[in-house]
Write an enzyme that holds these catalytic residues in place. Structure first.
Site, mmCIF file in Angstrom:
data_model
loop_
_atom_site.group_PDB
_atom_site.id
_atom_site.type_symbol
_atom_site.label_atom_id
_atom_site.label_comp_id
_atom_site.label_asym_id
_atom_site.label_seq_id
_atom_site.Cartn_x
_atom_site.Cartn_y
_atom_site.Cartn_z
ATOM 1 N N GLY A 1 27.647 84.498 9.920
ATOM 2 C CA GLY A 1 27.342 86.235 8.767
ATOM 3 C C GLY A 1 25.351 86.063 8.896
ATOM 4 N N ASP B 1 26.528 82.631 18.297
ATOM 5 C CA ASP B 1 26.930 83.671 17.501
ATOM 6 C C ASP B 1 25.114 83.646 17.851
ATOM 7 O OD1 ASP B 1 26.192 80.562 16.586
ATOM 8 O OD2 ASP B 1 24.716 81.519 15.121
#
Ligand code: AMP
Ligand code: MG
Length: 464
Positions: free
Chosen positions: A83, A241
Site C-alpha cells: 500500500g 506492485d
C-alpha cells in the site's frame, strides 16, 4: 491554488483505501516545476501557495486525500500488505487532452500502510524520478510524470542525515497488478469486481470483461518492456506492485540506463541474484502477467475454463513481446520491413557490443551518422556485421533511426552529480540535465558523453 478535481477512486468501496492527510513539513520550497504538464492539467504552478500545496501543507479544495491499498510479489516473494506507505493521492484531474490523471504526493508522511517506514523521501530519489520519468516521456515511453518537486526543510534519516523532499507524481492511474492481488488474496470479490470495472472504464473501455482486460494489459506491458529494452533501460524493481495496469513505467527507484552494454546489467544494490537484470526483464514481465491472470480468476464463473484461457493468454506474452521488440530494434537500425530474418542481425550486434563493451546509447546514436565503427574494438567484426546490415536499410533509414535512437539519456553519472549538487543546495546541474534529457534527439556533446572510467556508476539504491 485552484485545481479542478474529478475524483473517481475515492468513490470506490471503502476497503480499497484509507482517507489520509499528508503530514505538514517545516519550510517547503519548490525547486522544479513542469509548466507544460501543468498547462494540460489546468494548474498554475506559480500560484503563491504552490510550495505549500505540493508539500502537503495546504490541501486544495476538491481534493480527497487517500492512501491506496495494494499487495505484491517483491523479488518473487508474496507480501499481502503493502500500500501507499509514503504517498498520498490528492485526487484526479481531467486534462485539456481529455485524459484523467492521478495527482499524487510522494514522500508526504506516514499512512496506515507505512509499516516500519517514515513515510518520507530524501532529495536524491526525488531528483532521479523527476529526471528519468521526464526523459522517458520525451523519448515516447509511457510513464508516470513529474509535476513538481519541493524540498521540505526537514531532514530524513537513512544511513545518514539527508534533506527531505516530495515529488508530485502524475499517472493515468496508480492501480497496479498488486492492487488486484490485494483483493484476490482476501477473496474480497466486491472490491475485485469494482476495481476491474473501474479499470476497464478508465483505461480499457473496449474490453468486455476480465479476459479481454488481461489481453489488453499484456499487449501494453509487452510494448512497454520492448521500449525499455530498446533504450538499454534497467527498471530494477519489477515487483508486481510496481507494474502499472495502465502500462506506464512506474517506480524509478534503483533504475538505470546501461553504459557499456551487458545483457546481465544489474544496478540495484538489493538485487543480489540479478532477478531484474536487463535481459531478464521480458521473462519477469511474463511472470508478472501470470500473477495478474491469477488475481482475475476469482471473477470467473467457470474457474477451470478460465485457468486454461488465461494460461494461453499469458503464454501469448512471449510472441506479442517478440514482435514489439523486433519493431523497436528494427527502427533503431533503420529497417522498415522487419522479419524474423532480422533477429540474428540485431542479436549479433548486441553480442558484439557486449564483447567490446560498447556504450549502448552512443553506439546506436552513431549508427545513423556512420560513426559507429569507432565504438568497437574488433573493427573487422563490426565491418562484417555492417555488410549484412547495409542491404536491410530502408531508403529513409537515417530519418527512421534519428527518431528511434536518442542522443541524450539521463546518464547515471550525470544524475548522481546533479543529486550531489542538489544536496549541497545547487540545483543548476539538475536544471541543465533536465533541459538536456527532455530534448533527447538533439545533438549535445557534453551530455551525450559516456562516463570516464572513474565516473562509472555501478550501483543504485532504492528510494527508501
Ligand atoms: P517501493 O520499493 O518504493 O516499491 O515500495 C515498496 C513498499 O514500501 C510500498 O508499500 C511503499 O509505500 C513502502 N515504502 C517505501 N519506502 C517507504 C517509506 N520511507 N516509508 C513508508 N513506506 C515506504
Ligand atoms: Mg513501488
Amino acid at each position: 491554488m485552484k485545481i479542478t478535481f474529478d475524483n473517481s477512486y475515492a468513490a470506490l468501496p471503502a476497503q480499497m483505501f484509507t482517507p489520509q492527510l499528508p503530514t505538514p513539513v517545516a519550510s517547503p520550497a519548490i525547486f522544479a516545476r513542469n509548466d507544460a504538464l501543468a498547462a494540460t492539467l489546468g494548474i498554475d504552478l506559480h500560484a503563491p501557495d504552490a510550495a505549500q500545496v505540493f508539500a502537503g501543507n495546504h490541501i486544495p479544495d476538491g481534493a480527497t486525500p487517500l492512501a491506496q491499498a495494494y499487495a505484491g510479489h517483491q523479488f518473487g516473494h508474496w507480501n499481502p500488505q503493502l500500500g501507499d506507505g509514503r504517498a498520498i493521492l490528492l485526487g484526479e484531474v481531467i486534462g485539456s487532452d481529455n485524459i484523467r490523471r492521478d495527482i499524487q504526493l510522494k514522500g508526504s508522511g506516514p499512512t496506515p500502510y507505512s509499516r516500519s517506514g517514515d513515510g518520507r523521501a530524501w532529495l536524491g530519489p526525488v531528483m532521479r524520478e523527476y529526471l528519468v520519468s521526464e526523459a522517458m516521456h520525451a523519448m515516447g515511453v509511457p510513464t508516470t510524470r513529474a509535476l513538481a518537486a519541493v524540498t521540505t526543510g526537514e531532514d530524513v534519516y537513512r544511513e545518514t542525515r539527508l534533506p527531505g523532499a516530495i515529488i508530485t507524481r502524475v499517472a493515468q492511474s496508480h492501480i497496479r497488478v498488486g492492487t488486484f492481488q490485494f483483493f484476490a488474496a482476501r477473496r474480497d470479490l466486491d472490491a475485485l469486481r469494482a476495481l476491474t470495472d473501474h479499470v476497464i472504464a478508465r483505461h480499457y473501455p473496449d474490453a468486455d470483461g476480465p479476459a479481454a482486460l488481461l489481453d489488453a494489459v499484456i499487449a501494453r506491458y509487452a510494448q512497454l518492456v520492448a521500449h525499455w529494452m530498446g533504450l538499454g533501460f534497467v527498471h530494477g524493481v519489477m515487483n508486481t506492485d510496481n507494474v502499472s495496469i495502465a502500462g506506464e513505467t512506474i517506480d524509478y527507484g534503483p533504475c538505470a540506463f546501461i553504459d557499456a552494454f551487458s545483457h546481465g546489467a544489474v544496478y540495484s544494490a538489493i538485487d543480489q541474484q540479478g532477478r531484474y537484470a536487463y535481459a531478464n526483464q521480458p521473462q519477469i514481465a511474463a511472470w508478472n502477467m501470470a500473477q495478474f491472470a491469477t488475481a482475475l480468476i476469482p471473477l470467473m464463473d467457470d474457474a477451470d475454463k478460465a485457468v486454461a484461457d488465461f494460461t494461453a493468454a499469458v503464454h501469448n506474452f512471449a510472441p506479442v513481446y517478440g514482435k514489439a521488440w523486433l519493431g523497436v530494434f528494427a527502427a533503431k537500425l533503420g529497417i522498415a520491413d522487419p522479419g524474423s530474418k532480422d533477429m540474428p542481425l540485431i542479436t549479433d550486434l548486441l553480442a558484439l557490443m557486449e564483447q567490446d563493451g560498447a556504450d549502448f546509447t552512443a553506439t546506436f546514436a552513431a549508427l545513423s551518422g556512420g560513426q559507429a565503427r569507432d565504438q568497437f574494438i574488433d573493427r573487422a567484426a563490426f565491418d562484417a556485421w555492417s555488410a549484412r546490415w547495409e542491404p536491410r536499410k530502408a531508403p529513409d533509414a537515417d530519418r527512421i533511426m534519428a527518431s528511434a535512437n536518442p542522443q541524450i539519456i539521463p546518464r547515471n553519472h550525470r544524475v548522481e552529480a546533479a543529486i550531489s549538487a542538489g544536496v549541497a543546495g545547487d540545483f543548476a546541474p539538475f536544471d541543465a540535465l533536465l533541459a538536456a534529457v527532455t530534448q533527447p534527439y538533439q545533438a549535445n556533446p557534453d551530455f551525450a558523453r559516456p562516463p570516464l572510467i572513474d565516473e562509472i556508476v555501478t550501483r543504485t539504491f532504492c528510494g527508501t
